[in-house]
Design a protein around this motif. Structure first.
Motif, mmCIF file in Angstrom:
data_model
loop_
_atom_site.group_PDB
_atom_site.id
_atom_site.type_symbol
_atom_site.label_atom_id
_atom_site.label_comp_id
_atom_site.label_asym_id
_atom_site.label_seq_id
_atom_site.Cartn_x
_atom_site.Cartn_y
_atom_site.Cartn_z
ATOM 1 N N GLY A 263 3.403 -3.392 -2.779
ATOM 2 C CA GLY A 263 3.121 -5.071 -2.329
ATOM 3 C C GLY A 263 4.521 -5.539 -1.430
ATOM 4 N N GLN A 264 5.630 -4.758 -1.720
ATOM 5 C CA GLN A 264 6.916 -5.069 -0.631
ATOM 6 C C GLN A 264 7.428 -3.806 -0.253
ATOM 7 O OE1 GLN A 264 9.035 -7.621 -3.348
ATOM 8 N NE2 GLN A 264 8.711 -9.380 -2.099
ATOM 9 N N THR A 265 7.880 -3.963 0.970
ATOM 10 C CA THR A 265 8.407 -2.796 1.356
ATOM 11 C C THR A 265 10.150 -2.960 1.420
ATOM 12 O OG1 THR A 265 8.215 -3.506 3.573
ATOM 13 C CG2 THR A 265 6.517 -2.027 2.822
ATOM 14 N N PRO A 266 10.824 -1.834 1.361
ATOM 15 C CA PRO A 266 12.389 -1.894 1.434
ATOM 16 C C PRO A 266 12.384 -2.272 2.865
ATOM 17 C CG PRO A 266 11.590 0.281 0.223
ATOM 18 C CD PRO A 266 10.447 -0.560 0.552
ATOM 19 N N ARG A 267 13.754 -2.979 3.141
ATOM 20 C CA ARG A 267 14.081 -3.656 4.505
ATOM 21 C C ARG A 267 13.747 -2.442 5.583
ATOM 22 N NH1 ARG A 267 18.271 -7.194 3.727
ATOM 23 N NH2 ARG A 267 16.685 -8.637 3.365
ATOM 24 N N TRP A 268 14.405 -1.236 5.052
ATOM 25 C CA TRP A 268 14.778 -0.043 5.976
ATOM 26 C C TRP A 268 13.125 0.510 6.525
ATOM 27 C CZ3 TRP A 268 12.974 4.999 4.652
ATOM 28 C CH2 TRP A 268 12.829 5.008 3.332
ATOM 29 N N VAL A 269 12.251 0.506 5.435
ATOM 30 C CA VAL A 269 11.082 0.943 5.823
ATOM 31 C C VAL A 269 10.007 -0.104 6.594
ATOM 32 C CG1 VAL A 269 8.626 1.283 4.606
ATOM 33 C CG2 VAL A 269 10.749 2.028 3.613
ATOM 34 N N GLY A 270 10.465 -1.467 6.291
ATOM 35 C CA GLY A 270 9.952 -2.742 7.175
ATOM 36 C C GLY A 270 10.357 -2.512 8.643
ATOM 37 N N ARG A 271 11.527 -2.090 8.794
ATOM 38 C CA ARG A 271 12.019 -1.628 10.264
ATOM 39 C C ARG A 271 11.371 -0.496 10.768
ATOM 40 N NH1 ARG A 271 17.785 -2.548 8.150
ATOM 41 N NH2 ARG A 271 18.135 -4.642 8.240
ATOM 42 N N ALA B 182 8.007 -1.474 11.956
ATOM 43 C CA ALA B 182 7.959 -2.379 13.083
ATOM 44 C C ALA B 182 8.186 -1.551 14.337
ATOM 45 C CB ALA B 182 9.018 -3.523 12.800
ATOM 46 N N LEU B 183 8.991 -0.620 14.219
ATOM 47 C CA LEU B 183 9.136 0.319 15.332
ATOM 48 C C LEU B 183 7.862 1.107 15.833
ATOM 49 C CD1 LEU B 183 11.206 1.440 17.430
ATOM 50 C CD2 LEU B 183 11.709 3.182 15.539
ATOM 51 N N ARG B 184 7.261 1.595 14.593
ATOM 52 C CA ARG B 184 5.816 2.256 14.733
ATOM 53 C C ARG B 184 4.922 1.223 15.313
ATOM 54 N NH1 ARG B 184 0.791 1.059 13.244
ATOM 55 N NH2 ARG B 184 -0.598 3.105 12.767
ATOM 56 N N ASN B 185 4.644 0.249 14.904
ATOM 57 C CA ASN B 185 4.085 -0.749 15.405
ATOM 58 C C ASN B 185 4.061 -1.002 17.003
ATOM 59 O OD1 ASN B 185 2.554 -0.868 13.029
ATOM 60 N ND2 ASN B 185 3.593 -2.921 12.239
ATOM 61 N N LEU B 186 5.176 -1.183 17.478
ATOM 62 C CA LEU B 186 5.457 -1.283 18.692
ATOM 63 C C LEU B 186 5.261 -0.020 19.460
ATOM 64 C CD1 LEU B 186 9.151 -2.961 18.679
ATOM 65 C CD2 LEU B 186 7.095 -3.702 19.938
ATOM 66 N N VAL C 258 9.506 7.907 2.881
ATOM 67 C CA VAL C 258 9.116 6.681 2.714
ATOM 68 C C VAL C 258 8.209 6.697 1.341
ATOM 69 C CG1 VAL C 258 7.354 4.803 3.621
ATOM 70 C CG2 VAL C 258 9.108 5.893 5.010
ATOM 71 N N VAL C 259 7.197 7.528 0.967
ATOM 72 C CA VAL C 259 6.302 7.496 0.019
ATOM 73 C C VAL C 259 7.047 7.613 -1.195
ATOM 74 C CG1 VAL C 259 4.368 8.330 -1.272
ATOM 75 C CG2 VAL C 259 4.289 8.255 1.257
ATOM 76 N N PRO C 260 8.084 8.395 -1.311
ATOM 77 C CA PRO C 260 8.683 8.441 -2.683
ATOM 78 C C PRO C 260 9.503 7.248 -3.057
ATOM 79 C CG PRO C 260 8.819 10.693 -1.630
ATOM 80 C CD PRO C 260 8.180 9.732 -0.831
ATOM 81 N N ALA C 261 10.173 6.594 -1.802
ATOM 82 C CA ALA C 261 10.814 5.426 -1.953
ATOM 83 C C ALA C 261 10.270 4.169 -2.357
ATOM 84 C CB ALA C 261 11.801 5.180 -0.591
ATOM 85 N N MET C 262 8.882 4.282 -1.703
ATOM 86 C CA MET C 262 8.101 3.071 -2.214
ATOM 87 C C MET C 262 7.470 3.520 -3.657
ATOM 88 S SD MET C 262 7.414 1.446 0.462
ATOM 89 C CE MET C 262 5.967 0.439 0.318
#
Length: 158
Positions: free
Chosen positions: A44-52, A55-59, A147-151
């Motif tokens: 439902g929410q991503t840690p800030r570092w995953v969000g970054r 965002a890099l992936r999306n670019l 990422v998956v284990p962190a999520m």
């Protein structure tokens, strides 16, 4: 509690023709989670570092006209985080999307272990369509394994 990687029982039941699947598992105590509840806590929410990273992936993928997760929900069942909800059953929820380069599913399962303990598993299942999908998968795999284990760990943090 640590999450551990495991083999997905039968990825083709979730996504026919899948070429990749992994599964991370953790054990909870005293949470009484449903599969949808576990998915909401983990995705439902991503840690800030995953969000970054996202965002890099999306670019990086925008020039290839790949989906970025920023598109409006297209499924009437809704979303959990950026993932469209495909189906849900007692103890299981399936999220994911289909794109030009690959299709993926995230399967979240909750199994009661007794004495207030539950096993929560998050599986990622992928079917690539072309060289771009295979290349994309190879590039994101090292990040995926972090990422998956962190999520999944977010389930215990809330």
């Amino acid at each position: 509690m640590n999450s551990t990687a495991q083999i997905v029982p039968n990825p083709h039941d979730v996504l026919a023709g899948a070429q990749f699947a992994d599964r991370y598992v953790l054990v909870t105590e005293g949470l009484s989670l449903t599969a949808i509840g576990a998915a909401e806590r983990a995705l439902g929410q991503t840690p800030r570092w995953v969000g970054r990273l996202m965002a890099l992936r999306n670019l990086a993928v925008r020039p290839f006209r790949l989906k970025t997760g920023l598109e409006p929900a297209v499924l009437p069942a809704g979303r959990i985080g950026i993932f469209p909800l495909i189906s849900q059953f007692p103890g299981k929820v399936v999220l994911g999307l289909d794109d030009r380069h690959l299709d993926f599913r995230v399967l979240v399962e909750v199994r009661d272990l007794g004495m207030g303990r539950q096993e929560v598993a998050a599986s990622t299942i992928v079917k690539t369509h072309n060289w771009l999908g295979r290349t994309y998968l190879a590039i994101v795999m090292p990040f995926h394994r972090i990422v998956v284990p962190a999520m999944l760990a977010q389930i215990l943090a809330k």
